[in-house]
Enzyme design. Structure first.
Site, short mmCIF file in Angstrom:
data_model
loop_
_atom_site.label_atom_id
_atom_site.label_comp_id
_atom_site.label_asym_id
_atom_site.label_seq_id
_atom_site.Cartn_x
_atom_site.Cartn_y
_atom_site.Cartn_z
N ASP A 1 -3.24 31.26 -22.66
CA ASP A 1 -3.79 32.55 -23.07
C ASP A 1 -2.71 33.61 -23.05
OD1 ASP A 1 -6.25 31.34 -23.13
OD2 ASP A 1 -6.86 32.08 -21.15
N1 URA Z 1 -7.20 28.02 -18.69
C1 URA Z 1 -7.33 29.33 -18.99
O1 URA Z 1 -8.35 29.93 -18.71
N2 URA Z 1 -6.30 29.96 -19.59
C2 URA Z 1 -5.15 29.35 -19.89
O2 URA Z 1 -4.23 30.00 -20.42
C3 URA Z 1 -5.02 28.00 -19.58
C4 URA Z 1 -6.05 27.35 -18.99
#
Ligand code: URA
Length: 237
Positions: free
Chosen positions: A99
């Site tokens: 993310d």
């Molecule tokens: N899980 C999440 O919530 N975000 C990420 O970036 C990776 C795994």
């Protein structure tokens, strides 16, 4: 990898120029003429152009310590992408995404079949995340993560998460190991516990650990042993 992409990359020409060479009967695959521009080729294949062998493409593998504020895509109109952090002429792509507000390990490569293999759900590659939470955790979280949660994926489709391993470090810090990679998965798992992730960092992916000496935003080439460990995952297929 597609034949036209391979030829374009190996010869440093555009994809349309490579397609023209293939259509104009200049490209041979394993000694036979090949005019199929999107023919899938594998590592063992020999390609020649105008009867000259095209040297096998050199693959590049990079470990990046992704900072917040960058998206794990190769292009984007609105946001900075992880490629803005890397100086290269090689068309690299990430093996899996983080993310925008997640930090940590991203492996980038131009080895398309490796990306495809490692990101396929059936490959079951374990990823480890370091998490800080808003509310305190307790031991009761461990069996809940093991049992899994009913969550929505990125396409609003309900799924039950596979068993995840939670290692609680202290009330507000933990390591989570998952072999899935669904949309916002770690955040959603804590949300299901009525808690909130306030910091998330990926620290391992399969056999590759985030190099602790790599500062946020920095990157380095994978070492030979790391590459061989990564490639050996594909051979186990
Ligand atoms: N899980 C999440 O919530 N975000 C990420 O970036 C990776 C795994």
């Amino acid at each position: 990898m597609r034949l036209d992409r391979y030829v374009a990359h190996a010869l440093g020409i555009s994809r349309s120029d490579a397609q023209a060479l293939i259509k104009n009967r200049k490209v041979h695959l394993n000694q036979g003429l090949c005019t199929t521009i999107d023919r899938k080729i594998e590592e063992k294949d020999n390609i020649s152009v105008n009867n000259e062998p095209v040297i096998n493409e050199t693959y590049h593998y990079i470990m990046l310590h992704k900072p917040k504020g960058y998206i794990s895509a190769t292009t984007d109109k609105k946001h900075k992408t992880i490629l803005d952090l890397i100086e290269t002429n090689t068309p690299l792509a990430p093996i899996g995404r983080l993310d925008i507000d997640t930090e940590g390990l991203v492996i980038l490569t131009n080895h398309g079949s490796l990306i495809h293999y490692l990101t396929a759900p059936k490959s079951l590659i374990w990823k480890t995340y370091y998490v800080k939470t808003l509310e305190p955790m307790n031991e009761g979280y461990i069996p809940r993560f093991q049992e899994g949660f009913d969550l929505y994926d990125g396409k609003k489709k309900l799924y039950h998460s596979e068993p995840a391993k939670l290692e609680i470090k202290n009330s507000f810090e933990a390591f989570v190991h998952i072999h899935e990679g669904k949309y916002h998965q770690i955040k959603k798992m804590f949300f299901a516990m009525k808690n909130e992730v306030i910091y998330l960092q990926r620290i391992a992916m399969g056999p590759i650990q985030l190099d602790p000496s790599l500062k946020v935003g920095d990157y380095r080439a994978l070492k030979a042993e790391e590459i061989s460990n990564l490639l050996s995952l594909m051979k186990k297929r």
